[in-house]
Scaffold this motif. Structure first.
Motif, mmCIF file in Angstrom:
data_model
loop_
_atom_site.group_PDB
_atom_site.id
_atom_site.type_symbol
_atom_site.label_atom_id
_atom_site.label_comp_id
_atom_site.label_asym_id
_atom_site.label_seq_id
_atom_site.Cartn_x
_atom_site.Cartn_y
_atom_site.Cartn_z
ATOM 1 N N UNK A 1 26.780 4.669 70.081
ATOM 2 C CA UNK A 1 27.623 5.862 70.187
ATOM 3 C C UNK A 1 27.158 6.754 71.342
ATOM 4 N N UNK A 2 25.861 6.742 71.608
ATOM 5 C CA UNK A 2 25.393 7.589 72.704
ATOM 6 C C UNK A 2 25.620 6.917 74.057
ATOM 7 N N UNK B 1 28.361 4.146 74.848
ATOM 8 C CA UNK B 1 29.340 3.130 74.418
ATOM 9 C C UNK B 1 29.578 2.000 75.424
ATOM 10 N N UNK B 2 29.251 2.258 76.707
ATOM 11 C CA UNK B 2 29.470 1.206 77.722
ATOM 12 C C UNK B 2 28.669 -0.062 77.400
ATOM 13 N N UNK C 1 28.537 -1.621 74.872
ATOM 14 C CA UNK C 1 29.263 -2.544 73.989
ATOM 15 C C UNK C 1 29.854 -3.730 74.743
ATOM 16 N N UNK D 1 24.519 12.782 68.874
ATOM 17 C CA UNK D 1 25.810 12.320 68.352
ATOM 18 C C UNK D 1 26.187 13.182 67.156
ATOM 19 N N UNK D 2 27.397 13.705 67.203
ATOM 20 C CA UNK D 2 27.805 14.593 66.103
ATOM 21 C C UNK D 2 28.044 13.785 64.825
ATOM 22 N N UNK E 1 30.494 14.123 62.883
ATOM 23 C CA UNK E 1 31.915 13.747 62.830
ATOM 24 C C UNK E 1 32.125 12.395 63.510
ATOM 25 N N UNK E 2 31.494 12.211 64.672
ATOM 26 C CA UNK E 2 31.643 10.931 65.391
ATOM 27 C C UNK E 2 31.106 9.785 64.544
ATOM 28 N N UNK F 1 33.622 9.147 61.863
ATOM 29 C CA UNK F 1 34.889 8.590 62.357
ATOM 30 C C UNK F 1 34.734 7.154 62.869
ATOM 31 N N UNK F 2 33.551 6.857 63.424
ATOM 32 C CA UNK F 2 33.338 5.555 64.068
ATOM 33 C C UNK F 2 33.727 4.359 63.194
ATOM 34 N N UNK G 1 36.900 1.948 64.204
ATOM 35 C CA UNK G 1 36.657 0.520 64.512
ATOM 36 C C UNK G 1 37.510 -0.362 63.596
#
Lengths: 55, 379
Positions: free
Chosen positions: B101-102, B104-105, B107, B201-202, B204-205, B208-209, B213
């Motif tokens: 999440x911190x 994402x590239x 991935x 990373x919040x 909320x993220x 939501x992640x 996904x």
């Protein structure tokens, strides 16, 4: 049926289409997920900053 | 005395024609137990699998057959894919997606390192029908539960060999990956430093992640929705912050409970007649290929990206894009430290490794999706 009897080069040629289709699909799906995560990070960090400013 | 002849029926079966097969399977079972205990190779699975192998290969074993408990367990938990999916809840609860999440590239390497799956699928199709070839290719997911679900869904008769290969090679990642990485990279490349700037990373993220996904993967590859959904459900339990006791139960009790049954139930398929075939050896060889080409795919993709990047990446992190977590991430980190004691790649490699977990599950779903068109081949 033994391995040798089941050897089929045409099947191999046929399966090659799945290699590029599969790799392309996975890059596309992961690409969409990356965009989703980037968007989520931006949205939630904006929300966080607004909260901080209010405080 | 004649009435007591049943006491030697089992021994008779061992010494008659084909009895040697039972003995070979006992040795295989013993080897799996040895690897689990002495070499600490995936003991949670290889030990039940090894013991189960001996259990089902005792002549006239009551553990299998129509009313055998292992056959009942197989029908209740593997044939309908329930055990591996439930295990995914536990795995999802164990994973911290923070590093991805911190950044994402990272991935993208998870995607590149799935190359071994599709390449091995093509190779395997030389010798096996397409559904079996696809099931063998999925060994490259380096993800046992995904391999079980896909092989089972495609009705592969080679499920036990596929499972043995998937779990054994996962444990052998520290042996398989380093030579491939060294072969494809120069010392200079292996010494590239990648400073880590971790972002906050919040919550909320994080919450939501797993939902996002599941929706994205489900929309693009609906066949993957069960796999991805159960994994992400486990992660949502972990991240929501209000279900700590459920999260702990999923990570420990649930995962352990399912794992006990998974190994010994899969063993119900390891009957000598089914397992002692040349195909098994070929599947083990192809499984190794899958891991090698996964690693190569990740490393070569990182090298390819480096052509366009001003700030070069250490191409070794591409190799961590397989699902074997956290072994693969640690292997890359250790290799980096070996070349340069000040080169800390751990956060990057773990991030890529976690991405590999998501990508492998999606790759499993994609294999199931494309399997729908296998009927088009007229061979």
């Amino acid at each position: 049926m033994s391995i040798i009897e089941n050897f089929n080069f045409d099947r191999f040629l046929y399966s090659l289409q799945y290699m590029w289709q599969g790799m392309l699909s996975i890059f596309l799906v992961i690409g969409v997920i990356i965009l989703g995560v980037v968007a989520m990070n931006k949205l939630t960090s904006r929300g966080g900053k607004k909260k901080e400013n209010k405080e | 005395m004649e009435n007591l002849s049943f006491l030697i029926e089992g021994i008779k079966a061992l010494v008659t024609n084909g009895g040697w097969r039972y003995l070979v399977m006992w040795l295989i079972g013993a080897l799996l137990i040895y690897l689990a205990i002495k070499k600490d190779m995936e003991p949670t699975l290889l030990l039940p699998l090894g013991f189960g192998t001996i259990l089902v290969n005792i002549p006239f074993s009551g553990a299998i057959g129509e009313e055998g408990p292992l056959t009942t367990l197989f029908n209740a938990g593997i044939a309908n894919e329930l055990f591996p999916l439930i295990l995914f809840i536990g795995i999802g609860a164990m994973i911290d997606f923070g590093p991805v999440l911190s950044n994402p590239k990272l991935m993208i390497f998870g995607a590149a390192a799935q190359f071994g799956i599709f390449f091995t699928f093509c190779l395997a199709s030389l010798f096996f029908d397409l559904p079996d070839a696809a099931s063998i290719g999925i060994i490259g997911a380096a993800d046992g539960p995904t391999a079980i679900v896909v092989a089972n869904h495609l009705g592969s008769k080679y499920l036990p060999a596929i499972m043995v290969a998937a779990y054994s090679y996962m444990a052998l990642v520290p042996i398989i990956q380093p030579p491939v990485i060294r072969l494809l990279t120069t010392k200079k490349e292996r010494m590239i430093r990648m400073p880590y700037a971790g972002k906050q990373i919040s919550k909320t993220t994080r919450i939501l992640f797993p939902i996002v996904i599941t929706v994205i993967a489900g929309l693009v590859a609906p066949s993957s929705v069960a796999l991805v959904g159960f994994l992400m459900f486990g992660n949502l339990i972990r991240e929501c912050g209000v279900l700590d006791s459920l999260s702990e139960t999923a990570q420990k009790v649930l995962a352990n409970l399912v794992t006990i049954f998974l190994g010994i139930t899969i063993a119900s398929q390891m009957e000598a007649a089914k397992f002692l075939q040349w195909e098994t050896l070929l599947i083990l060889g192809l499984g190794l290929f899958a891991f090698v080409f996964d690693t190569a795919g990740g490393v070569l993709f990182a090298k390819f990206l480096n052509i366009f990047l001003k700030k070069k990446m250490n191409p070794m992190i591409g190799a961590a894009g397989i699902s074997a977590f956290p072994m693969s991430g640690r292997v890359v980190h250790k290799m980096g430290l070996k070349e340069d004691p000040q080169n800390f790649l751990l956060m990057h490699s773990i991030g890529v490794n976690v991405s590999g977990q998501i990508a492998s599950v999606i790759a499993g779903g994609l294999i199931l999706a494309i399997a729908g068109s296998f009927g088009g081949f007229i061979g």
